[in-house]
Design an enzyme around this catalytic site. Structure first.
Site, PDB file in Angstrom:
ATOM      1  N   GLU A 298       0.808  -1.233   0.000  1.00 40.73           N
ATOM      2  CA  GLU A 298       0.000   0.000   0.000  1.00 40.73           C
ATOM      3  C   GLU A 298       0.839   1.279   0.000  1.00 40.73           C
ATOM      4  OE1 GLU A 298      -3.766  -1.630   2.565  1.00 40.73           O
ATOM      5  OE2 GLU A 298      -2.016  -0.990   3.667  1.00 40.73           O
TER       6      GLU A 298
HETATM    7  C1  TNX Z   1      -4.506  -3.897   4.537  1.00 39.55           C
HETATM    8  S1  TNX Z   1      -3.136  -6.167   3.560  1.00 39.55           S
HETATM    9  C2  TNX Z   1      -3.235  -3.709   5.044  1.00 39.55           C
HETATM   10  C3  TNX Z   1      -3.072  -3.217   6.406  1.00 39.55           C
HETATM   11  C4  TNX Z   1      -4.390  -3.018   7.098  1.00 39.55           C
HETATM   12  C5  TNX Z   1      -5.329  -4.125   6.713  1.00 39.55           C
HETATM   13  C6  TNX Z   1      -6.630  -4.104   7.444  1.00 39.55           C
HETATM   14  C7  TNX Z   1      -1.910  -5.269   3.840  1.00 39.55           C
HETATM   15  C8  TNX Z   1      -0.644  -5.799   3.426  1.00 39.55           C
HETATM   16  N1  TNX Z   1      -2.084  -4.076   4.405  1.00 39.55           N
HETATM   17  O1  TNX Z   1      -2.323  -2.041   6.405  1.00 39.55           O
HETATM   18  O2  TNX Z   1      -4.163  -3.015   8.460  1.00 39.55           O
HETATM   19  O3  TNX Z   1      -5.573  -4.041   5.341  1.00 39.55           O
HETATM   20  O4  TNX Z   1      -7.387  -5.228   7.149  1.00 39.55           O
END
Ligand code: TNX
Length: 538
Positions: free
Chosen positions: A338
């Site tokens: 992300e």
């Molecule tokens: C996605 S999946 C994220 C996290 C969040 C989560 C909450 C991923 C690698 N990153 O930063 O905490 O969703 O479900």
């Protein structure tokens, strides 16, 4: 696949096919299939007289296994068997009946009226045999017994992980130990600790002391913070290791680094405020992220380390160098998820450098699947896929890139085994972005080799169930969100593929999980009493 596993898989097909129709035994009674989770590779129940477990039972053999079993027997029955009567014998023996070497982490249980023998191929295998034996203990009138069974068991995948996010909400040493205790009963062997995020940095480092000094007091919603000292971390690593679990620590980079900017402002860009961030703030409340201010909201993807500043790479050398020196396990997780505020070419450049750094530290880098887009990724980098069971948005292409580099993949499909997804629409705990509420059945109904086209068992290092903690504050919350769905992840990681025997069906799974209710209760696990599961009470 070695000879023992082939034999084991063949045997389960037969034994389970028989057991599934609950055939009458010699006396015409129905043979009940003992409930083991994750489903073993081969299980044969004869329906013969069980082993009576009493205070007079003797438990002998490998001292670590004896003490692990004593803990389970004590919790389940209240007894401390220390007699000289019929014996439970626990031993390590790497050879098989045919004289070949048994698979790593494998074990065999032969239980009958006169004795119980648990034989592990190695110490881990024996430990898992003991966990299975703990599940086999059942009420028998006023007493306790272990059914007459033969189990030959070995894991499908080498890596079976759980992840705990200690950054959004801090979870201290006792909670992490409790989670380790719970996870090993389901034969998980890796604890991934998500140690840093936008809200805080949770591991003290001598090289960069401001990280915890300045940021660790913060948490989502203004809740209490906290951090691990180096000796806390060493204690957790040792605790896990004594239970055959490695610790896989993660410092998330280059995104999820807002907190780094509080401690070392020169390393981090100003927050990138997108429409997504505004939406999260509208839905969940809280403030927009502001440079230099602690962030207590739930938005993601607004922070980035400065990619073109060498000071960033000095920082990475410090923090990952110190982490490598503290971590005996082979993996360091560098994050990579992300990074929505980072230019894609910059992101690729960064991932190449951070994974190369970790490789040079003598460790295997692990990165979330987005890093698969970086052409120059260090070739040993293991990918962690967090897309859906049916991939969207090219996430499968990114995951496949790791395999093309010659490394493996860890599967964490979010709409199946993200333990922070709501189990019920009306629960205050959990999120819903991964396709809404995640039922136990949905957590179970997926097959690892079917997720990413072209990726099969040989490319899959294993399975990991993450627990993000935006809404999860304590062990009670962790238990409620993890159990029983964590058992589905355990079965995906350990048991033979779906379709290879009667045990690998939802109907079998829900019955077997239901039978674990009394054991889980005796271990203090506050599981969610899902109505999908026919819970047994004694
Ligand atoms: C996605 S999946 C994220 C996290 C969040 C989560 C909450 C991923 C690698 N990153 O930063 O905490 O969703 O479900």
């Amino acid at each position: 696949m070695n000879g023992r596993r082939i034999a084991a898989v063949a045997a389960v097909t037969l034994a389970v096919a028989l057991a599934a129709c609950a055939p009458p035994d010699q006396n015409g009674d129905t043979v009940t299939v003992p409930s083991v989770v994750p489903a073993p590779a081969a299980l044969e129940a004869s329906g013969a007289a069980p082993f009576a477990l009493t205070a007079a039972t003797s438990v002998t053999g490998d001292p670590d296994a004896v003490s692990a079993l004593a803990g389970l027997i004590g919790a389940r029955t209240g007894m401390t068997p220390a007699g000289t009567g019929p014996a439970i014998e626990l031993r390590i023996d790497p050879s098989t009946d045919s004289g070949t070497e048994a698979a790593a982490e494998s074990y065999r249980i032969v239980a009958g009226e006169a004795s119980v023998a648990v034989t592990g191929a190695d110490a881990a295998g024996l430990f898992y045999g003991v966990q299975t034996l703990g599940q086999l203990i059942s009420r028998d009138g006023e007493g306790w017994s272990i059914p007459a069974v033969r189990i030959d068991d070995a894991p499908r995948f080498a890596y079976r992980g759980v992840m705990l996010d200690v950054a959004r909400h801090f979870h201290g040493v006792d909670t992490v130990k409790a989670y380790i205790d719970r996870a090993v009963t389901l034969k998980f062997n890796a604890l991934h600790l998500h140690l840093s995020d936008d809200q805080a940095w949770r591991l003290h480092l001598d090289s960069r002391p401001e990280l915890t000094a300045v940021t660790a007091g913060n948490a989502i919603g203004g809740d209490p913070g906290g951090f691990f000292t180096k000796s806390d971390y060493a204690e957790l690593v040792a605790y896990a290791s004594a239970r055959h679990m490695i610790v896989v620590p993660e410092f998330d980079t280059p995104g999820h680094t807002h907190a780094v900017g509080l401690a070392y402002p020169e390393l981090v860009e100003a927050p990138v405020l997108s429409e997504h961030i505004a939406e999260v703030v509208r839905v969940y409340g809280g403030d927009l992220p502001t440079a230099g201010e602690p962030y207590q909201g739930m938005a993601v993807g607004f922070s980035s380390l400065r990619i073109h500043d060498e000071a960033t790479y000095d920082f990475l050398a410090d923090v990952f160098g110190e982490l490598a020196a503290m971590t005996p396990g082979p993996y360091l997780h560098v994050g990579g998820d992300e990074a929505l505020g980072t230019d894609p070419a910059d992101f690729a450049h960064f991932m190449e450098r951070v994974t190369t750094l970790v490789e040079r530290l003598g460790k295997t880098p692990v990165a979330w699947h987005e890093a698969g887009s970086a052409p120059g990724l260090a070739p040993t980098t293991v990918g962690q896929y967090w897309g859906f069971v049916t991939p969207t948005d090219g996430m499968d292409d990114k995951a496949r890139a790791f395999v093309a580099h010659g490394a493996g993949l860890i599967l964490s499909p979010a709409d199946a085994i993200y333990l922070d997804m709501k189990h019920s629409a009306d629960s205050p705990l959990g999120l819903t972005w991964a396709n809404g509420v995640t039922s136990v059945e949905r957590a179970y109904a997926w097959e690892p080799s079917d997720v990413i086209a072209g990726i099969d068992d040989a490319d899959i290092l294993g399975v990991e169930a993450p627990m993000w903690t935006e809404t999860i504050r304590d062990l009670g919350d962790i238990d409620e969100m993890a159990f029983p769905r964590i058992a589905a992840a355990a079965e995906a990681g350990w048991s033979p593929a779906t379709g290879t025997g009667g045990l690998r069906t939802w109907e079998s799974f829900r019955t077997r999980v239901g039978a674990l209710g009394p054991l889980w209760t005796s271990l203090g696990i506050a599981f969610h009493p899902s109505t999908e599961i026919p819970w047994e009470h004694e």
